[in-house]
Design a protein around this motif. Structure first.
Motif, short mmCIF file in Angstrom:
data_model
loop_
_atom_site.label_atom_id
_atom_site.label_comp_id
_atom_site.label_asym_id
_atom_site.label_seq_id
_atom_site.Cartn_x
_atom_site.Cartn_y
_atom_site.Cartn_z
N TYR A 12 0.83 -1.20 0.00
CA TYR A 12 0.00 0.00 0.00
C TYR A 12 0.87 1.26 0.00
CZ TYR A 12 -3.27 3.56 1.51
OH TYR A 12 -4.02 4.70 1.58
N ARG A 63 0.56 3.71 -3.10
CA ARG A 63 -0.42 4.79 -2.97
C ARG A 63 0.06 6.01 -2.21
NH1 ARG A 63 -4.59 3.19 -6.19
NH2 ARG A 63 -5.64 5.00 -5.32
N ARG A 88 1.48 -4.48 -5.03
CA ARG A 88 1.74 -3.10 -5.40
C ARG A 88 1.32 -2.85 -6.85
NH1 ARG A 88 5.26 -0.49 -9.27
NH2 ARG A 88 5.79 1.57 -8.49
N MET A 140 -2.39 -2.60 -6.90
CA MET A 140 -2.94 -1.40 -6.25
C MET A 140 -2.72 -0.15 -7.08
SD MET A 140 -1.96 -2.00 -2.27
CE MET A 140 -2.57 -3.38 -1.34
N SER A 143 -9.23 6.94 -3.35
CA SER A 143 -8.58 7.30 -2.10
C SER A 143 -8.72 8.79 -1.83
CB SER A 143 -7.11 6.89 -2.09
OG SER A 143 -6.61 6.75 -3.38
N MET A 176 -6.57 2.57 3.59
CA MET A 176 -6.08 1.27 3.17
C MET A 176 -7.10 0.18 3.48
SD MET A 176 -2.60 -0.62 4.39
CE MET A 176 -3.07 -1.20 6.00
N ILE A 185 -8.96 0.53 -0.19
CA ILE A 185 -8.08 -0.19 -1.11
C ILE A 185 -8.17 -1.71 -0.91
CG2 ILE A 185 -5.69 -0.45 -1.86
CD1 ILE A 185 -6.94 2.21 -2.58
#
Lengths: 298, 314, 439
Positions: free
Chosen positions: A115, A119, A179, A182, A190, A204, A208
């Motif tokens: 994450y 992100r 990763r 994501m 987000s 998160m 996500i």
């Protein structure tokens, strides 16, 4: 890459049909027959080994020492005999403990790392990601000597702990895959969460994680099967202690240690394969999508 | 930490940094303990005679020994062979099967499942199974061959056939590659083929000028990861040579690593044997460093090719 | 755990500047650990895995329990040297470990994997001369004794009486060759059905160390360097072996060998009448009695080179060894068990009657309770013959044997043709390795 490039299983025919040029019918029919005949021949070759192994597993030990293909009598008792001559149950339990705990720990530790790398913008992010790739790609043997020494100094080299504990600190391959996935989740989600006042942790967990479910399922499956099949790790750390043997160790030394014949060895082989194949049929979609994820395009 | 002592609320920048650190913490520790420290330590041990009990400085002796260690050289050549033969064989076969499956009209799902299935078979079980299948006296493969009037080879007992035997095992487990290639093939825009067909390009031409260029990133990625996996090739060879030699883990059992004739001795196996059977851990560290250098070469190729990894959104 | 890891991390960074990083406790003497009178449970690893042998071993342990009721022994069967070495080096040793092979005695004693037994022997006033000289030699290295002989093995020839067609067992290698050819039965297509004698170096017990004494072949020079290339006896042995292999045809022989049952199972080739003459250890007597009681067989010493008739009657001798590992948590009780198993006549006779291994002490060999028959007597006689030899202790013994064995496999198959050159290379490999590991 984006999530929508992962093909749905059934789309094969719709999306890629060989270009249709005007042809006379017979030729197309011949082509159809040829490729299906080839597929059937290949399928027989892929299934052959499994069939022969299964047949041998049912033979008497004397017959397994001949080159005959079909069992003269069906010895279903071979399967139960394995349980009495070897600690198969113990191996299964150990393998389950190893696979499940490693998978759970891996998820808990790798998801946050993935994450952060995917992100959050921070200095050193690129370097950190490069190091993840390096850890993922470098053969584990390169650092095996000092790591073994480390575990030996803690007296843990007769157990599966040296294989489980490192999972507390994340697994490079899983971090990488998570990763990559994501990254494909649009920023707006987000951003919306942030506008609502959510911190990174909440974003998160609430935003996500649910969206990354396919990738999480895939890495969990991969980790589980990696552990289930792992031979090198248990050979290195658990082979000195028969109480912590896994299925891989047991099957590999089956013939040598227990002085058994091919029929029982093959029966044991079948028993090891069976659960994996069953799980596959239950979760085929996750498997195929997960494997597709690993074929990352640059 | 310093922010904690201050009475006012930490600045957003500090909070952010703290969050990142918290998220990365487990991995940072893991990286240090299981990667950075061991790398440095491997270099250190490579100058010592180290057997877990004592470490004695011996300068470059371990390195000199490598120059004359014929088994290490043999292992190196075997691993190179796998990289040069096994990886291309897997790629070509995997692509071929994928091409076939995406073109099937009937039963595509069934065939995909069948071709994928063997890749799920646990490595150890599949390997032991193949040693039996290819046993010259009792295995069905040579039995079928001799029924067809062909005298089959001694497969895992003959150094000329042992590695090809492992290639068969690897091709059997092609499932993952097939699925990856299928996805790539299905991604090729269909209108390209249609345009090419109008221009009168044949199937081969279309494959060369449309399919290959479009899926080449996937091919490249698979090739490099395939090479890296081939360099780590251990379990299948280790088990095959032990079972095929009839090693019984008992006194007088004359098992030699990499039976037959060391033809299945791969570099990671020799490293394992040296480090964890003979406990010449100093020398094993030299072998590890050699493996590191060569792996790095391939990894750098991969990273150059895919600089996009580090970038936003890929 | 995490905290522990931090400590290790710190220690790790400093370790780079230190010289030694050691695992396990330092060697302990007879005074260490709980007193031998205290109630305790100790673990024992041993190599026996065939059911009848495991039972004999448990019987001996039961005997120990009656004499030392406060010591409970937890026995683990079927452990090989790889596991023993890895466990002791990794710092997780058993209290007592018995090895099936003397291959690693050099490494055991030199690097301290097993503790020096001198203080134990002195404290218990055990006279080491109850063991024959050759047995003493394979349980020590460079004057240091770190293991005790548990039971001994002698190698001889087994022959299937029905298949011998009234012939007497051969005394020389040329007689063996002639007889092997005569007694071999082939299928119509040339495949082997019954082998008169199976000469492959990879077959069951046909390793170089076991066959070497037939020509009196020598392994080492006094300084520990290899004598294999310079001793003509090896060339004589391999030339003989190769001639017989070629007569069968190497590929026919391999196909035959790979269709045979497992050595330690009831499907053993000799049990099944697949081979007429067969090199094996004395324990085969016990296994034949258990799983092939109807097989009529005879035993004899191994044949010897035609020009070395004086060697006849001897052969290869080796044995099971047992010692106190470095880091053993109950060294005193461990030593009591070892002393009992290796010197107590009743224990040795019990073990020997079950496994048919040869008791190492004179007293046990002459005990009236030791069951004897003609076939077993052959091996007792071999053991007492002055011409027996063993594999000398060497720091790299296993590596050296592998090196020679690999060459033999290649030479047999015809993949290596230069015998002298190949053996010289074996010498070089062994000597290079010696320099690496001994400095």
């Amino acid at each position: 890459m984006s999530a929508d490039t992962v093909p749905a299983a059934g789309s094969a025919q719709d999306r890629l049909t060989p270009p249709s040029r005007p042809r006379r019918m017979p030729r197309a029919t011949l082509y159809w027959i040829a490729k299906h005949a080839l597929a059937i021949a290949l399928a027989l070759m892929f299934l052959g080994p499994l069939v022969f192994i299964a047949l041998t597993a049912l033979m008497t030990d004397a017959q397994a020492l001949t080159s005959q293909l079909w069992p003269q009598s069906w010895n279903w008792g071979n399967f139960s005999e394995i349980f009495t001559t070897t600690p198969l149950l113990r191996w299964i339990v150990n393998t389950m403990v190893y696979s499940l705990s490693a998978t759970a720990l891996m998820l808990a530790s790798s998801v946050p790392v993935a994450y952060a790398l995917a992100r959050i913008r921070f200095r050193g992010r690129k370097t950190a990601f490069l190091l993840v790739i390096l850890m993922m790609l470098l053969p584990p043997q390169v650092v095996a000597v000092p790591i073994y020494t480390l575990w030996a100094s803690m007296g843990l080299t007769n157990s599966l702990w040296p294989l489980i504990i490192p999972m507390v600190f994340g697994d490079a391959f899983s971090i990488f895959l998570l990763r990559q996935f994501m990254l494909t989740i649009p920023r707006e989600y987000s951003d919306a969460a942030r506008v609502d006042g959510c911190g990174e942790f909440t974003t998160m967990l609430r935003v996500i994680l649910p969206m990354a479910r396919p990738a999480i399922a895939a890495v969990a499956l991969f980790q589980f099967f990696y552990c289930w099949n792992d031979y090198y790790g248990p050979l290195l750390y658990a082979s000195t202690n028969a109480d912590s043997w896994t299925l891989s160790l047991g099957i590999a030394s089956f013939k040598a240690l227990h002085s058994v014949q091919w029929n029982l060895t093959m029966a044991a082989t079948i028993l090891v394969m069976a659960p994996v194949i069953i799980v596959f049929f239950l979760a085929q979609k996750v498997f195929i999508e997960g494997v597709t994820l690993t074929g990352v395009k640059g | 930490m310093t922010a904690f002592l201050k009475p006012r609320a930490p600045s957003p920048r500090w909070r952010r940094r703290g969050t990142v650190l918290a998220l990365l913490a487990p991995w940072l520790i893991g990286f240090t303990v299981f990667f950075a420290y061991p790398m440095a330590s491997t270099v250190y041990y490579s100058f010592h005679r180290f057997d877990l009990f004592t470490a004695e400085f011996i300068g470059l002796d371990n390195y000199w020994y490598f120059l004359g260690d014929e088994r290490a050289h043999l292992a190196f050549r075997n691993t190179l062979w796998l990289v040069a033969v096994l990886v291309p064989a897997q790629m070509v076969f995997g692509l071929g099967v994928a091409q076939l499956v995406v073109r099937l009209k009937a039963g595509a799902g069934f065939f995909r499942t069948v071709f994928f299935l063997p890749s799920l078979v646990p490595t150890v079980a599949g390997t032991v199974g193949f040693v039996f299948l290819l046993n010259p006296a009792t295995g069905p493969v040579n039995g079928l061959l001799s029924a067809a009037g062909i005298e089959g080879p001694d497969w895992y007992g003959d150094p000329a056939w042992a590695k090809p035997g492992l290639v068969l095992l690897a091709l059997w487990g092609i499932g993952n590659l097939m699925v990856i290639f299928m996805a790539a093939l299905l991604d090729v825009p269909r209108h390209l083929y249609e345009a090419a067909a109008i221009d009168g390009a044949g199937a081969l031409r279309q494959f060369r000028s449309i399919t290959l260029p479009t899926i080449s990133p996937v091919l490249m990625f698979s090739a490099v990861t395939g090479v890296i996996q081939a360099m780590q090739y251990f379990t299948q060879a280790w088990i095959t040579s032990r079972v095929a030699a009839g090693a019984t883990d008992s006194p007088g059992s004359s098992y030699t690593p990499g039976y037959p004739d060391g033809s299945l001795l791969t570099f990671p196996q020799w490293l394992f044997q040296t480090a964890f059977r003979d406990f010449s851990m100093g020398y094993a560290s030299v072998l590890a460093l050699i493996m590191f250098v060569i792996s790095m070469l391939f990894i750098l190729i991969l990273l150059r090719r895919f600089r996009a990894f580090g970038d936003e959104g890929a | 755990m995490r905290r522990r890891l931090f400590t290790v991390l710190l220690a790790g960074s400093t370790a780079l500047s230190l010289t030694a990083c050691t695992a396990g406790a330092p060697p302990a003497g007879p005074e260490a650990g709980p007193k031998k009178e205290e109630p305790q449970t100790i673990t024992l690893w041993h190599g026996f895995s065939v059911d009848s042998e495991v039972k004999a071993f448990s019987d001996a342990l039961a005997l120990f329990k009656t004499k030392y009721p406060h010591i409970t022994v937890n026995a683990v069967k079927g452990v090989d040297d790889d596991r023993i070495i890895q466990a002791i080096r990794g710092g997780t040793p058993p209290d007592v470990a018995a090895s099936f092979t003397t291959d690693n005695v050099g490494q055991f004693c030199k690097t301290g994997i097993f503790q020096d037994l001198k203080p134990y022997l002195e404290a218990a006033k055990v006279d080491i001369d109850v063991f024959p000289k050759v047995v003493q030699s394979y349980t020590e290295f460079e004057g240091k004794r770190c293991v005790m002989p548990l039971l001994a093995d002698a190698y001889g020839m087994y022959y299937n009486k029905a298949l011998m067609k009234g012939k007497q067992p051969p005394k020389t290698l040329s007689e063996l060759t002639a007889l092997a050819k005569e007694l071999t039965v082939r299928e119509p297509n040339g495949d082997i059905k019954v082998a008169g004698f199976l000469p492959s170096g990879d077959f069951y017990e046909n390793s170089a160390s076991h066959l070497g004494p037939m020509t009196g072949a020598k392994w080492y020079n006094p300084d520990g360097t290899s004598a294999i290339g310079s001793d003509p006896a090896w060339k004589a042995l391999l030339t003989w072996q190769k001639e017989l292999v070629d007569w069968y045809g190497h590929d026919k022989l391999e196909k035959f060998r790979k269709g045979l049952g497992d050595e330690w199972s009831a499907d053993n080739a000799f049990h099944k009448g697949k081979v007429v003459m067969h090199v094996d250890g004395e324990w085969r007597n016990a296994m034949l009695a258990n799983t092939a009681p109807d097989l009529e067989y005879g035993t004899a010493p191994l044949p010897v080179a035609d020009d070395r008739p004086e060697l006849y009657g001897g052969g290869f001798v080796s044995g099971t060894i047992v010692g106190v590992p470095r880091g053993s948590k109950h060294p005193q009780a461990a030593w009591e068990l070892i002393r009992f198993l290796t010197t107590d006549t009743e224990a040795l006779v019990t073990l020997s009657n079950g496994t048919r291994n040869i008791p190492t002490t004179q007293a046990a060999r002459q005990s009236p309770n030791l069951k004897k028959d003609a076939n077993y007597q052959t091996f007792l006689d071999i053991f007492d013959n002055p011409n027996i030899s063993t594999l000398p202790s060497h720091i790299n013994s296993a590596f050296n044997q592998e090196t020679l064995q690999e060459f033999i496999t290649r030479y047999e198959a015809g993949r290596a043709t230069d015998l002298a050159g190949g053996l010289a290379k074996v010498d070089k490999t062994i000597n290079d390795r010696l320099r690496l590991s001994a400095g």
